[in-house]
Design an enzyme around this catalytic site. Sequence first.
Site, PDB file in Angstrom:
ATOM      1  N   GLU A 147      -3.460  -7.329  13.170  1.00  0.00           N
ATOM      2  CA  GLU A 147      -3.164  -7.180  11.565  1.00  0.00           C
ATOM      3  C   GLU A 147      -1.436  -6.773  11.636  1.00  0.00           C
ATOM      4  O   GLU A 147      -0.775  -7.336  10.745  1.00  0.00           O
ATOM      5  CB  GLU A 147      -4.141  -5.804  11.005  1.00  0.00           C
ATOM      6  CG  GLU A 147      -3.682  -5.799   9.441  1.00  0.00           C
ATOM      7  CD  GLU A 147      -4.553  -4.626   9.175  1.00  0.00           C
ATOM      8  OE1 GLU A 147      -5.311  -4.043   9.799  1.00  0.00           O
ATOM      9  OE2 GLU A 147      -4.647  -4.512   7.686  1.00  0.00           O
TER      10      GLU A 147
ATOM     11  N   ASP B 201       0.681  -1.211  -0.051  1.00  0.00           N
ATOM     12  CA  ASP B 201       0.080   0.144  -0.029  1.00  0.00           C
ATOM     13  C   ASP B 201       0.798   1.231   0.040  1.00  0.00           C
ATOM     14  O   ASP B 201       1.231   1.766  -1.080  1.00  0.00           O
ATOM     15  CB  ASP B 201      -1.073   0.156   1.244  1.00  0.00           C
ATOM     16  CG  ASP B 201      -1.939  -1.232   1.151  1.00  0.00           C
ATOM     17  OD1 ASP B 201      -1.684  -2.198   0.365  1.00  0.00           O
ATOM     18  OD2 ASP B 201      -3.002  -1.105   1.378  1.00  0.00           O
TER      19      ASP B 201
END
Length: 783
Positions: free
Chosen positions: A753, A527
């Site tokens: 995460e 990302d």
Amino acid sequence: MSVNVERYHQNENSSFICSVRAFVPAFCLVVAFCIGYKGYLETRINTPFDKLKVVHKTSLSVPDRYWGSYRPYVYFGMKTRDPYSLVTGMMWYYPSKIQKGEDIRHWCEQNDYLKGYTWTEHDGRNFGIQIINDDDIKITTSFVKKLHGNFGGDWTARISFNSANKIVNETVSLLLYTAIENQTVGYIKPKRYGIMSATGYTEGLGEFRIKIKNITQSVIHESYLFTKCSSLNVIKETILNNFHLLHFNRERLFVFTKNLYSINSESNLIVTQLIFKIPFDVDVIFESSSAFRQETLTGDLYTAELNKNKKLFNDNFEKTFKLDSKKFNMDEIKFAKAAFSNLIGGIGYFYGASQVLSKYTSSPVPYWKAPLYTAVPSRSFFPRGFLWDEGFHGLVIAVWDLDIELDIISHWFDLMNVEGWIPREQILGAEALSRVPSEFVTQINTNANPPVFFLTLSFILQNFEEQLIEQSSRLETLDRLYNRLVAWFDWFNNTQIGIIPGTYRWRGRDSNTNKELNPKTLTSGFDDYPRASHPTDEEMHLDLRCWIAYSAATIVKVSKLLNKPYSRFAETALYLSDNFLLDQHHWSETHELYADYGLHTDEIILFNIHDKNANHHMERKVLKSPVFRLVDSTFGYNSLFPFILHLLDPESPKLEIIFKKLRDPKLLWTDFGIRSLSKNSPLYMKYNTEYDPPYWRGSIWININYLIIKSLKYYSNGSGPYSTKAKILYQELRKNIITNVFKEYNRTGYLWEHYNDITGHGEGSRPFTGWTSLVLLIMGEIF
Ligand SMILES: *[C@@H]1O[C@H](CO)[C@@H](O)[C@H](O)[C@H]1NC(C)=O
Ligand SMILES: *[C@@H]1O[C@H](CO)[C@@H](O)[C@H](O)[C@H]1NC(C)=O
Ligand SMILES: *[C@@H]1O[C@H](CO)[C@@H](O)[C@H](O)[C@H]1NC(C)=O
Ligand SMILES: *[C@@H]1O[C@H](CO)[C@@H](O)[C@H](O)[C@H]1NC(C)=O
Ligand SMILES: *[C@@H]1O[C@H](CO)[C@@H](O)[C@H](O)[C@H]1NC(C)=O
Ligand SMILES: *[C@@H]1O[C@H](CO)[C@@H](O)[C@H](O)[C@H]1NC(C)=O
């Protein structure tokens, strides 16, 4: 722009030239051809690769995996691997506390603030046990399947409510539902077996009945609803619309009041509400009329069957991962089992069509409808298929059950179109779609994602070649997969190519943005990891080059196993892993690290702009013109790829440099794992826009730490000059990761995460038993 597309452009141009010179009839023909050709280009994006699918057995041809907990996005629900399955599920709430719909627990929601919920044991096939800690109430949901008859057999689920601390005396409402979609061929209707339950018939299940049975306690109030629900994603709304307030024993209760149901052919939802005091146990018993059984699977019989499955699971778990023999303690093993079980118990079965866009379609068009059998990164936040994550999930799943993993890979490759492209995020079906903001729905066919299934396959070949060979069905699957693997490789090698031979570039970066500090590279999987500040066609992405090299090498291995010719892949693998060429394109002598190359400047800031109305927003401001150079002020995961994907020669002196930097706490090393971006990088922990917090700019991610540990193991093998150093780092890093992920699980109830590089705290979404569950393979030292 892809090589394929360029070729078509040439064709278009040449047909145009012909047409000018040609006679009118020929001209018409050419126009017709061009129109037809445009249609052809438009439809390529949603044309399947070919008719020969990799999945050739599904639904009832795989009876033992027909039923399952394939709705990972709800706290508990069962369905079949069928496009339009019967679905069952549950919700619960506390009548004394309910204010609004959100107080009813149904979909896994982070905002429910549960203390934790996880499958603690689950084998992916026969049974599962989940524990949900809802404040002081402990809810256990388990199920056991019994395979007999013609429709995938029976199952029973037990739902138990207990108080964790024996103080509460809470009234609970449990809603148990059964539903079908309007496309399901068949019907359901309420039927009383003591408690109002259900019976029905569907094409996929034949005749069946579902019996609800309270096991240990009285029900205070029972009511039920039989109605039409327009879509599976509005079951809760439908229930809320049918609630009526009732004062009962001095309590305010919400109940269903329509006790006389009209047989309505459109009714597709049956809900039974049971109100009770904890502790309370209820069995939900699904029985197929096609099967003959002596006894109903409930009560003590159920308990016995559950225990039998539990024992098998636990024995097999130790045989597979050997954590006990590696001297992990009971709490650590319990944690490892939860990490594993919530991954495999989080496998879903989705059916529907993605929205896709190509440069030839004026707006998004639907992909073809298809099923997807896949694990999910996070049951709450990412409850659907993600390509890049799935390759990592596959490592854990393959160790446990190779056939499940081959089936998952097969489903993913059946989503390949004629171009060789597989959309990276799979949002299939109404329930999945309702959880994704609309701007993220459309998938664009120029955009890649790391070709991570090559990692999975390479792992399978390395660790389980014998298992592959011993069953012809597995080799046949690989054989059916083969053409698609090649097509996938070719798609990457053709569409993501750089200008200079042997270099590669992720597509999909925004070169016009004036908002982003550094335009994101979503396709890389990293990302917001910093790349060249000004995206251009000249860019060269290091990680992608390494992925392509690794992929080519993997195709060579698969080809050898299947006796297929592989010379062009061997050549490419060799060419791309030539350390001299690699250094030429990506090694920075000044900073002694591998890096991307592109039009870049570090002198960029986010800058406050005030408008007339005294509103302000932030824009990016370039303080110094970019130049073409290596992006070598940035050091992090990307820089490690030649090491991570084993491109570096074990004798390479670069290894020593990498190891030194890896171990440096001022750069990448922390007590909790390797951080994604070095502390001295310009964009370390920087917001990308006013609103986008850092994501891959410092946090510790377990998938990449797994790969780093795997590589340390790889380079510690044998007698290379750096093998001793690699071995020490291997041990240190392995210990740090295990200790911290476990500690955080104990502290918070979740796997996360990513982890904070300063505090070690879990961050981002939770539970994230996708690739964070790789901690299990790190514990078991399975690489
Ligand atoms: C629980 O509540 C019920 C009535 O609401 C009451 O009769 C009972 O004594 C309570 N039990 C405990 C253990 O507090
Ligand atoms: C069936 O469901 C689809 C998708 O949710 C919907 O578009 C359609 O209108 C429904 N048909 C009927 C008859 O309700
Ligand atoms: C189930 O609940 C009913 C009341 O709703 C009660 O009469 C019955 O005894 C309960 N069964 C068991 C096994 O507790
Ligand atoms: C990958 O692309 C390059 C550049 O077009 C080509 O030379 C090479 O042969 C390709 N590799 C394979 C395996 O097709
Ligand atoms: C280590 O080296 C041995 C012998 O060279 C080889 O058989 C083994 O597969 C290697 N293991 C790893 C993890 O690379
Ligand atoms: C888990 O955390 C608790 C405190 O929250 C602590 O007392 C306990 O020792 C921890 N367990 C392990 C195994 O670390």
